[in-house]
Write an enzyme that holds these catalytic residues in place. Structure first.
Site, short mmCIF file in Angstrom:
data_model
loop_
_atom_site.label_atom_id
_atom_site.label_comp_id
_atom_site.label_asym_id
_atom_site.label_seq_id
_atom_site.Cartn_x
_atom_site.Cartn_y
_atom_site.Cartn_z
N LYS A 147 2.41 -37.55 -9.39
CA LYS A 147 2.95 -36.57 -8.30
C LYS A 147 4.11 -36.44 -9.12
O LYS A 147 4.86 -35.24 -9.15
CB LYS A 147 3.32 -37.05 -7.25
N LYS A 176 -9.45 -36.82 -8.05
CA LYS A 176 -9.77 -37.01 -6.43
C LYS A 176 -9.20 -35.75 -5.68
O LYS A 176 -8.36 -34.74 -6.02
CB LYS A 176 -8.83 -38.26 -6.13
N LYS A 234 -4.92 -33.36 -0.82
CA LYS A 234 -4.14 -32.48 0.29
C LYS A 234 -3.29 -31.64 -0.27
O LYS A 234 -3.17 -30.41 -0.16
CB LYS A 234 -3.28 -33.27 1.32
N1 AQP Z 1 -10.31 -38.05 -2.38
C1 AQP Z 1 -10.24 -39.18 -1.56
N2 AQP Z 1 -11.34 -39.92 -1.51
C2 AQP Z 1 -11.55 -40.90 -0.64
N3 AQP Z 1 -10.29 -41.32 0.33
C3 AQP Z 1 -9.19 -40.59 0.06
N4 AQP Z 1 -8.14 -40.65 0.51
C4 AQP Z 1 -7.13 -39.78 0.11
N5 AQP Z 1 -7.90 -38.90 -0.90
C5 AQP Z 1 -8.88 -39.63 -0.97
C6 AQP Z 1 -7.53 -41.69 1.50
O1 AQP Z 1 -7.24 -41.18 2.77
C7 AQP Z 1 -5.83 -41.63 3.13
C8 AQP Z 1 -4.79 -40.67 3.14
O2 AQP Z 1 -3.77 -41.23 2.64
P1 AQP Z 1 -2.38 -40.33 2.39
O3 AQP Z 1 -2.09 -39.43 3.50
O4 AQP Z 1 -1.17 -41.25 2.45
O5 AQP Z 1 -2.74 -39.47 1.28
P2 AQP Z 1 -3.06 -39.83 -0.22
O6 AQP Z 1 -3.77 -41.09 -0.31
O7 AQP Z 1 -1.77 -39.61 -0.88
O8 AQP Z 1 -3.78 -38.42 -0.66
P3 AQP Z 1 -4.09 -37.15 0.10
O9 AQP Z 1 -4.75 -37.23 1.28
O10 AQP Z 1 -4.84 -36.20 -1.07
O11 AQP Z 1 -2.64 -36.57 -0.10
P4 AQP Z 1 -1.47 -35.95 -0.93
O12 AQP Z 1 -2.12 -35.09 -1.60
O13 AQP Z 1 -0.39 -35.40 0.00
O14 AQP Z 1 -1.20 -37.17 -1.69
C9 AQP Z 1 -5.87 -42.92 2.35
O15 AQP Z 1 -6.47 -44.23 3.02
C10 AQP Z 1 -6.63 -42.52 0.99
O16 AQP Z 1 -7.06 -43.69 0.37
#
Ligand code: AQP
Length: 322
Positions: A109, A190, A193
């Site tokens: 990031k 992966k 969001k």
């Molecule tokens: N691609 C993925 N496959 C499986 N699980 C996933 N998670 C996120 N991406 C995948 C799981 O969803 C939860 C969200 O946690 P978060 O809101 O802290 O987001 P994150 O892990 O940082 O990733 P995101 O959702 O893509 O958000 P951004 O882009 O904002 O970083 C966790 O349990 C994660 O493992």
């Protein structure tokens, strides 16, 4: 079983969030489970206040629409329980700079964010505190959170060693299939969001047409053979995993049924659309009643604070405060 997990309101939830985490939450909810909209985490990247305000409510509604029941487990906003921010500081004085510098999520990031915020570097500490405040045994998460969970475990063990037994040491629970759903356009990355391309993520609120378009345009390969192979066929394998996860069957048994990518994609679209339809419907109903949501959130925050408060006090006293 004491469970805690959270998601940040950094955008609409995608299939990775759902299959990797939220669906597990729904399956494992119980009176001892805590599910949190970790809204403080969403401040680590630039976000307009009005956008954050909207997205945090939408995420709370998505939790309920997907099947979390506030009558069964505790569902709440992180920023409503001040102990999260308070414990964060105590733990920042336990975790080292070097440990945080090794976090791959930070490196990815930070490489994309110009002049990144200190919070982007330190948020794994906030996350460790989120989990430790609830004397958590299991944290249902996707595969991308394993490293942060290890940091949390290390922080708890170091704290206990230095200041006396204070925290329960939690463990991650990762689903057997679809623990890392990949971007449909760049299947070596992966699904995300905040970082995905427009066609790369399927969101829970996507229309049936948008879902069909994204699946049909998903990147595959040219060898034409339907079989899972993460190394050589990451795009196709991702589609097979999504299929298997929704259907609840092994990846190989899905692959055996197809000889053509087109047929697999058509059936996958239908499966995703029909699986998400009830969530979309319930989501719209919930958002139409914001006062009801606010009432549920206030109740959740009170229940969460009743558990988190004594744990925070114990940690503060162990360090010589209070
Ligand atoms: N691609 C993925 N496959 C499986 N699980 C996933 N998670 C996120 N991406 C995948 C799981 O969803 C939860 C969200 O946690 P978060 O809101 O802290 O987001 P994150 O892990 O940082 O990733 P995101 O959702 O893509 O958000 P951004 O882009 O904002 O970083 C966790 O349990 C994660 O493992």
């Amino acid at each position: 079983m004491r469970i805690f997990s959270g998601m940040q309101p950094s955008g609409d939830l995608h299939l990775g969030n759902y299959l990797g985490a939220l669906r597990q939450w729904v399956a494992s909810q119980n009176p001892d489970a805590f599910y949190c909209v970790v809204d403080l985490h969403a401040l680590t990247l630039p976000i307009e206040p009005a956008t954050l305000a909207r997205q945090r409510t939408e995420l709370f509604a998505t939790f309920l629409a997907a099947g979390l029941d506030p009558e069964v487990s505790t569902v709440f906003f992180q920023s409503d329980v001040a102990y999260h921010a308070q414990l964060n500081w105590l733990l920042e004085c336990v975790v080292s700079f070097g440990e945080l510098g090794r976090m791959t999520a930070f490196k990815e990031k930070a490489a994309r964010a110009e002049g990144y915020r200190v919070g982007l570097f330190t948020y794994p500490v906030l996350m460790a505190g989120d989990i430790l405040l609830y004397e958590t045994e299991e944290v249902p998460v996707g595969d991308d959170q394993r490293q942060h969970l290890e940091l949390c475990r290390d922080a708890a063990q170091r704290f206990n060693h230095r200041y006396g037994e204070t925290f329960r040491v939690p463990r991650a629970v990762v689903p057997p299939v679809a623990a890392r759903v990949m971007d449909l356009q760049e299947p070596t990355r992966k699904m995300s969001k905040s970082l995905s391309s427009p066609l790369g993520s399927i969101f829970l609120v996507d229309s049936p047409e948008a879902i069909a378009r994204k699946v049909s345009r998903a990147v595959t390969d040219t060898d034409g053979e339907v079989r899972p192979d993460r190394e050589r066929k990451p795009g196709l394998t991702n589609l097979l995993e999504i299929f298997a996860s929704f259907e609840g069957s092994p990846v190989e048994s899905v692959a055996e049924r197809y000889t053509r990518y087109g047929d697999l994609k058509r059936d996958l679209s239908e499966l995703v659309v029909s699986s998400l339809a009830p969530i979309r419907e319930r989501y719209s109903e919930l958002l139409a009643a914001p006062e009801h949501l606010a009432g549920l959130a206030a109740r959740g925050a009170a229940a969460a604070a009743a558990v988190a408060g004594p744990v925070y006090q114990r940690a503060a006293r162990a360090m010589g405060l209070g």
